[in-house]
Design an enzyme around this catalytic site. Structure first.
Site, short mmCIF file in Angstrom:
data_model
loop_
_atom_site.label_atom_id
_atom_site.label_comp_id
_atom_site.label_asym_id
_atom_site.label_seq_id
_atom_site.Cartn_x
_atom_site.Cartn_y
_atom_site.Cartn_z
N ASN A 34 -6.01 -2.54 1.94
CA ASN A 34 -6.04 -3.99 2.06
C ASN A 34 -7.49 -4.44 2.12
O ASN A 34 -8.36 -3.70 2.57
CB ASN A 34 -5.34 -4.44 3.35
CG ASN A 34 -3.83 -4.32 3.28
OD1 ASN A 34 -3.25 -4.24 2.21
ND2 ASN A 34 -3.20 -4.33 4.44
N ARG A 74 0.83 -1.21 0.00
CA ARG A 74 0.00 0.00 0.00
C ARG A 74 0.86 1.26 0.00
O ARG A 74 0.58 2.20 -0.74
CB ARG A 74 -0.93 0.03 1.21
CG ARG A 74 -2.06 -0.97 1.15
CD ARG A 74 -2.88 -0.96 2.41
NE ARG A 74 -2.02 -1.28 3.54
CZ ARG A 74 -2.27 -0.97 4.80
NH1 ARG A 74 -3.35 -0.29 5.12
NH2 ARG A 74 -1.45 -1.32 5.76
#
Length: 90
Positions: A36, A18
């Site tokens: 996520n 990320r």
């Protein structure tokens, strides 16, 4: 302006995926988000110039060095002018 939604599976959680995605999107001047999912995938939504969005898609195919991308699904999105930055969502 082009927008996409992407879903990445493989070893993509716990490896900085990320944050690396957000960093690359920032370098490209894109807006959107990355997060996520509960099933251990990573989802991203990004918008910007077509070339910059395609550069992010190229990054998502590989990810950061500790990641292993097994699949990437990218679908077109509708640009949203209200999104003005790129964020990591939790």
């Amino acid at each position: 302006m082009k927008a996409i939604s992407a879903r990445v599976t493989g070893r993509v959680q716990g490896v900085g995926f990320r944050y690396a995605t957000a960093r690359r999107a920032g370098e490209l001047g894109l807006t959107g988000w990355v997060r996520n999912t509960h099933d251990r995938a990573v989802e991203a939504w990004a918008q910007g110039s077509a070339d910059d969005v395609e550069a992010l898609v190229a990054f998502l195919r590989v990810g950061p060095s500790a990641a292993r991308v097994d699949s990437l699904v990218v679908v077109p999105g509708t640009p949203n002018p209200e999104i003005t930055s790129f964020a990591v969502r939790y």
